[in-house]
Design an enzyme around this catalytic site. Structure first.
Site, short mmCIF file in Angstrom:
data_model
loop_
_atom_site.label_atom_id
_atom_site.label_comp_id
_atom_site.label_asym_id
_atom_site.label_seq_id
_atom_site.Cartn_x
_atom_site.Cartn_y
_atom_site.Cartn_z
N CYS A 182 -12.60 -2.45 -10.76
CA CYS A 182 -14.05 -2.18 -11.71
C CYS A 182 -14.53 -2.75 -12.18
CB CYS A 182 -13.44 -1.04 -12.81
SG CYS A 182 -11.85 0.69 -12.54
N ARG A 225 -16.27 -4.02 -6.79
CA ARG A 225 -15.25 -3.96 -7.08
C ARG A 225 -14.64 -2.28 -7.51
NH1 ARG A 225 -14.28 -8.68 -9.79
NH2 ARG A 225 -13.07 -7.40 -11.29
N TRP A 262 -13.15 2.10 -9.74
CA TRP A 262 -12.39 2.36 -8.83
C TRP A 262 -10.89 3.33 -9.35
CZ3 TRP A 262 -7.13 1.11 -7.40
CH2 TRP A 262 -7.28 1.12 -5.79
N ASN A 304 -11.45 -1.97 -17.58
CA ASN A 304 -11.36 -3.26 -15.97
C ASN A 304 -10.01 -3.25 -16.12
OD1 ASN A 304 -10.73 -4.09 -13.60
ND2 ASN A 304 -11.29 -5.61 -13.96
N GLY A 305 -8.88 -2.45 -15.31
CA GLY A 305 -7.41 -2.59 -16.03
C GLY A 305 -6.01 -1.20 -15.81
N GLU A 349 -4.99 -10.03 11.83
CA GLU A 349 -6.54 -9.85 10.57
C GLU A 349 -7.67 -9.14 11.52
OE1 GLU A 349 -7.68 -10.37 7.65
OE2 GLU A 349 -9.67 -10.96 8.18
N LYS A 378 -9.87 -5.93 9.60
CA LYS A 378 -11.03 -5.45 9.42
C LYS A 378 -11.19 -4.67 9.99
CE LYS A 378 -11.50 -7.82 7.70
NZ LYS A 378 -11.18 -8.63 6.87
N GLU A 401 -10.39 -1.21 7.98
CA GLU A 401 -10.45 -1.87 6.60
C GLU A 401 -12.25 -0.86 6.73
OE1 GLU A 401 -10.05 -5.47 4.54
OE2 GLU A 401 -10.39 -5.81 5.80
N HIS A 414 8.83 -4.32 22.84
CA HIS A 414 9.33 -3.97 22.30
C HIS A 414 8.86 -2.95 21.04
CE1 HIS A 414 12.12 -7.18 22.82
NE2 HIS A 414 11.07 -8.07 22.84
N LYS A 469 -13.03 -4.47 -3.59
CA LYS A 469 -12.35 -6.43 -3.22
C LYS A 469 -12.28 -7.01 -4.07
CE LYS A 469 -15.14 -10.00 -1.82
NZ LYS A 469 -14.76 -9.85 -0.46
C1 G6P Z 1 -7.65 -7.09 -1.30
C2 G6P Z 1 -9.52 -6.60 -0.71
C3 G6P Z 1 -8.93 -7.61 0.42
C4 G6P Z 1 -8.05 -9.14 0.25
C5 G6P Z 1 -7.01 -8.97 -0.57
C6 G6P Z 1 -6.41 -10.45 -1.30
O1 G6P Z 1 -7.13 -6.12 -0.06
O2 G6P Z 1 -9.70 -5.28 0.04
O3 G6P Z 1 -10.17 -7.89 1.42
O4 G6P Z 1 -7.62 -10.42 0.93
O5 G6P Z 1 -7.42 -7.97 -1.79
O6 G6P Z 1 -7.98 -10.48 -2.02
P1 G6P Z 1 -7.22 -12.08 -2.64
O7 G6P Z 1 -8.92 -12.42 -3.32
O8 G6P Z 1 -6.68 -12.36 -3.49
O9 G6P Z 1 -7.86 -12.75 -0.97
#
Ligand code: G6P
Length: 609
Positions: A2, A28, A75, A101-102, A482, A486, A489, A505, A604
């Site tokens: 949050c 956030r 969030w 937040n937490g 990756e 992407k 997500e 496999h 994020k």
């Molecule tokens: C969240 C974000 C990802 C990110 C991950 C790790 O899941 O949505 O995009 O890669 O956290 O975040 P960090 O800030 O530790 O790289």
């Protein structure tokens, strides 16, 4: 997760500032939002389910004003996203409001005992216990009441609190969730993130865990939760407002993809030594010998950072010949890992606040490892608690799906592998070749992002697919992971990344004409082998989209669609090969009408477990 913000001024209405701050922190969390202010001895609050835009509409219809206030973008963890569960939360008197937040880990126990004492709860959140607990201890001094309440709370928090009976006091505290204090001429702020404040001030104080701040219109003081005064340094934010604007791009993600031709250079600016074919990383200066002698390197991370870590593993083993392992932070912290003398942990995080990564770093340090951060956000918790490290300097990344932070991590990892490699196994000549190749990367990225329109056209042919497979080998295997991440997500299409040879496999059973397979098939040591894997897919009617080296006619003949990238050294290839995959995911998501910068359910910065 949050975002929280608070502001106190000498008589100016804070609501526009709070809403603007929430907009800047919306990455956030964005499932509900709310604001509370004090005016004329009363506490006024507005909350809503939905994004900050929605809250803004609520305020247009039913405005509130005040010279002190707090606000929140959520969030959800405890309790579904709803107007009721949105912050701020109030105490039973309706005079006290809090944003948090937490996570309060012992909230059930606290809630039960407060209910037994007669407190009536109105939401499903863990946060509401703060409001009632502070109310319980409030006898006219909000600072004291917050301190006494926090002594009973277990868990992570960044909080901001106001009380109608003390309209000239904003109290905030942190433990495990980021909180900074902003200092302006005629206002003081607290916020989870500097992005919320940069429009007003660049002078900030970073609170540490177990610290609190009390701000009035005239000044502020910082103390520990034991009420000992702490002197904090005022630090200056180095980036500016331009970084938090879209600058003409429709989404932050697209802007950040385009920025990579600059940010990869920022990651290594002043750090590459052309004549000696080496790298100099100031934050690792005192650890060069430790790294040269390291028996093993452990890279700890989550999400996209974990994928960068996998590339780092290949680089460090390949160039520096150090045994390297990559760990999911969430697994590492709980699974009784073996740490031996001579082990070095690199802890990698864009935000520097990911709870699992931070805790895993603590665990590695507790077990005797040197922990070095590779972090983007300056002043973040991982940066401050690590034993040394390197900033990636990608600038503020706002799109929830990480792009430029990833390529900057790869550049820094390449510099580290070069530095350690030069002390162990790489010659000056090889070092110089690596430096030259790294310096050429920005221009090569430029050539890829110029293919924007072509990638958009290709993406339009895949919009209807509901599953994707991404395959790569060697350095391009983590890129396959990756690329798939992407797409998942931001477009909500199911996608899996696999090492190409593992396809037979299991995943090969999935292949039919409805299953697009994205091959990262650049000309490297695995080239012939990946062509064979491509044949296997074609033989089963699969559709192939390939990322290939410029001028490759073989791949062009086999694949349905090809996106070419320039040639570089094998260990730098992921920095280039990931970019078309970022653009592909972006354009597919846009064509499907998805909310690219704020995908559903994601946040994020994941500051909860
Ligand atoms: C969240 C974000 C990802 C990110 C991950 C790790 O899941 O949505 O995009 O890669 O956290 O975040 P960090 O800030 O530790 O790289």
């Amino acid at each position: 997760m949050c975002g929280i913000i608070g502001c106190i001024t000498r008589g100016k209405n804070v609501v526009p500032t709070l809403i603007e701050g929430l907009r800047r922190m919306e990455y956030r969390g964005y499932d509900s939002a709310g604001v509370a202010v004090l005016r004329g001895g009363a506490l006024l609050s507005r909350k809503t389910i939905g994004k900050v835009e929605e809250l803004s509409r609520v305020l247009d219809d039913d405005p509130i004003e005040g010279a002190i206030g707090i606000a929140h973008t959520r969030w959800a963890t405890h309790g579904e996203p709803s107007t009721m569960n949105a912050h701020p939360h109030l105490d039973s008197t309706g005079k006290l409001a809090i944003v948090h937040n937490g996570i309060v880990e012992n909230y059930r126990v606290l809630r039960r005992s407060l209910e037994e004492e007669g407190h009536v709860f109105t939401t499903e959140t863990d946060t509401e216990v703060f409001a009632h607990l502070i109310e319980k201890y409030y006898t006219g001094d909000l600072g004291d009441a917050v301190r006494l309440a926090l002594a009973e709370v277990h868990g992570a928090y960044g909080i901001a609190v106001i009380h109608a009976d003390q309209p000239e006091l904003l109290v905030a505290a942190r433990n495990g969730s980021p909180l900074i204090v902003g200092i302006d001429k005629d206002a003081y702020y607290v916020a989870s993130d500097a992005a919320a404040l940069v429009r007003h001030t660049k002078d900030v104080v970073y609170l540490d865990d177990m610290e609190m701040v009390m701000a009035t219109p005239e000044g502020f003081s910082t103390t520990t939760l034991e009420n000992e005064l702490v002197t904090k340094h005022v630090e200056r934010i180095t980036w500016d407002i331009g970084q938090i604007e879209k600058n003409g791009y429709p989404h932050f993600m697209l802007k950040e993809i385009h920025e990579q031709e600059r940010t990869v250079m920022d990651a290594v600016r002043g750090r590459l030594l052309e004549s000696s074919g080496d790298a100099f990383l100031g934050g690792l200066r005192d650890h060069r010998k430790t790294l040269t002698d390291a028996k093993r390197i452990i890279i700890i991370a989550c999400g996209t950072s974990w994928h960068a870590g996998l590339v780092g593993e290949y680089m460090l083993e390949d160039l520096a010949r150090v045994s390297t392992e990559v760990e999911y932070a969430s697994e590492f912290r709980y699974r009784n890992p073996v740490i031996r003398r001579g082990d070095v942990a690199f802890v990698m995080s864009q935000s520097g606040e990911t709870r699992d990564t931070l805790a895993a770093m603590g665990e590695a340090q507790r077990r005797g490892a040197v922990a070095l951060g590779i972090v983007n956000v300056v002043g973040s918790s991982i940066a401050r608690r690590s034993d040394g490290g390197v900033y990636t300097h990608a600038g503020l990344e706002i799109g929830v799906a990480s792009t430029k932070a990833f390529t900057s991590q790869l550049m820094v990892l390449a510099a580290i592998a070069l530095m350690v490699g030069r002390s162990r196994s790489i010659s000056v000549i090889e070092g110089r070749e690596i430096v030259r190749a790294m310096l050429a990367i920005p221009q090569q990225i430029h050539r890829i992002v110029e293919k924007n329109a072509e990638i958009e056209r290709i993406a339009s042919r895949y919009v209807e697919s509901s599953n994707f497979l991404y395959l790569g080998r060697g350095y391009n295997f983590p890129v396959a992971l990756e690329g798939a991440l992407k797409l998942k997500e931001i477009s909500y299409i199911h996608a899996e990344g696999y090492p190409a040879a593992e396809m037979k496999h299991g995943p090969i059973a999935l292949i039919d004409e409805k299953m697009p397979v994205v091959f990262i098939a650049t000309q490297d040591a695995y080239y012939e082998k990946i062509l064979s894997n491509m044949e296997e897919v074609k033989a089963r009617g699969g559709r192939v989209l390939a990322i290939a080296t410029e001028g490759d006619t073989q791949v062009a003949r086999m694949a349905d669609d090809v996106i070419e990238i320039p040639k570089t050294l094998p260990h730098l290839t992921p920095i280039l090969s990931v970019i078309p995959l970022q653009l592909l995911a972006y354009y597919i998501a846009v064509a499907r009408g998805c909310h690219v910068d704020q995908p559903r359910n994601l946040a994020k910065s994941v500051t909860v477990e």
